[in-house]
Design a protein around this motif. Sequence first.
Motif, PDB file in Angstrom:
ATOM      1  N   ILE A   1       0.837  -1.196   0.000  1.00 24.86           N
ATOM      2  CA  ILE A   1       0.000   0.000   0.000  1.00 24.86           C
ATOM      3  C   ILE A   1       0.872   1.245   0.000  1.00 24.86           C
ATOM      4  CG2 ILE A   1      -1.866  -1.173   1.211  1.00 24.86           C
ATOM      5  CD1 ILE A   1      -1.027   0.211   3.748  1.00 24.86           C
ATOM      6  N   GLU A   2       0.316   2.335  -0.501  1.00 25.59           N
ATOM      7  CA  GLU A   2       1.038   3.597  -0.574  1.00 25.59           C
ATOM      8  C   GLU A   2       0.967   4.313   0.773  1.00 25.59           C
ATOM      9  OE1 GLU A   2       2.846   5.042  -2.891  1.00 25.59           O
ATOM     10  OE2 GLU A   2       2.648   3.355  -4.290  1.00 25.59           O
ATOM     11  N   PRO A   3       2.114   4.778   1.283  1.00 24.11           N
ATOM     12  CA  PRO A   3       2.084   5.561   2.529  1.00 24.11           C
ATOM     13  C   PRO A   3       1.291   6.840   2.320  1.00 24.11           C
ATOM     14  CG  PRO A   3       4.325   4.883   1.968  1.00 24.11           C
ATOM     15  CD  PRO A   3       3.474   4.589   0.773  1.00 24.11           C
ATOM     16  N   ARG A   4       0.561   7.259   3.340  1.00 26.94           N
ATOM     17  CA  ARG A   4      -0.204   8.498   3.239  1.00 26.94           C
ATOM     18  C   ARG A   4      -0.323   9.124   4.623  1.00 26.94           C
ATOM     19  NH1 ARG A   4      -3.945   4.406   3.653  1.00 26.94           N
ATOM     20  NH2 ARG A   4      -5.790   4.803   4.915  1.00 26.94           N
ATOM     21  N   VAL A   5      -0.537  10.390   4.633  1.00 26.95           N
ATOM     22  CA  VAL A   5      -0.707  11.121   5.877  1.00 26.95           C
ATOM     23  C   VAL A   5      -2.189  11.326   6.124  1.00 26.95           C
ATOM     24  CG1 VAL A   5      -0.302  13.299   7.058  1.00 26.95           C
ATOM     25  CG2 VAL A   5       1.514  12.254   5.681  1.00 26.95           C
ATOM     26  N   LEU A   6      -2.653  10.952   7.284  1.00 28.53           N
ATOM     27  CA  LEU A   6      -4.056  11.138   7.651  1.00 28.53           C
ATOM     28  C   LEU A   6      -4.185  12.463   8.385  1.00 28.53           C
ATOM     29  CD1 LEU A   6      -4.837   7.515   8.881  1.00 28.53           C
ATOM     30  CD2 LEU A   6      -5.175   8.494   6.623  1.00 28.53           C
TER      31      LEU A   6
END
Length: 239
Positions: A217-222
Amino acid sequence: MTVQQRLNPALQPALVSTLGSMINHLTVDLDEITIDVSAEDWLNVASLLAQTSSTAFDQCVDLCGIDYLEYGQKEWAGEESVSYTGYSRGVEPASNARLKFGDEPAANDPGRPRFAVVAHLLSYAHNWRLRVRIYCDDAEAPVVPSVVRVWPVVNWFEREAFDLFGILFDDHPDMRRLLTDYGFVGHPFRKDFPLIGHVEVRFDPEKNRVVYEPVSIEPRVLVPKVHRHDSRYVGRKGK
């Protein structure tokens, strides 16, 4: 009516009389007492609190770990901050799952040890509660004495703190992981543990076994919820 007046007036003198110089710091806040003790004194403190009639803390209702890494630092400031001064990200700073906005401020207390153990105690005899915080001296290998011999119920609490934070409990009868899978690497509640994890697991029907693979999965900032003032909702009932 002040907080001190709402508290049982006998609790604080009983703690001071029982523990004496082993109390490094005592705080009264929000109608609760918190004491800080050294890791080397924790087992002795626990025994005295449980066995001395003037305190009689015969039950440990909870025990957990704390990671103070980057405590008091921020990335998103808001009116209602979820940390001491802002929103913080529980991921490794060098990873793509974290945003950097220039030079971040220093922690509020740079001398604070990174890890701590917090125990919540209950006295049935006196009907009062106490919070005890034990700082771990070594951030690389955090260790505190096990108090299973004092309160057997903390067996699983200590295993959980070891599993999630990597805090070791010396002389624990069964220091194994409790929640994560066999062969799991790392400790999920450490603030330098990536939110996406290190590996992903799936069952391979061809190999007829579980296999570990790199995270796909692609890292993302919540981004946390932010309350914004909007003229469309000003003056509307229920808004």
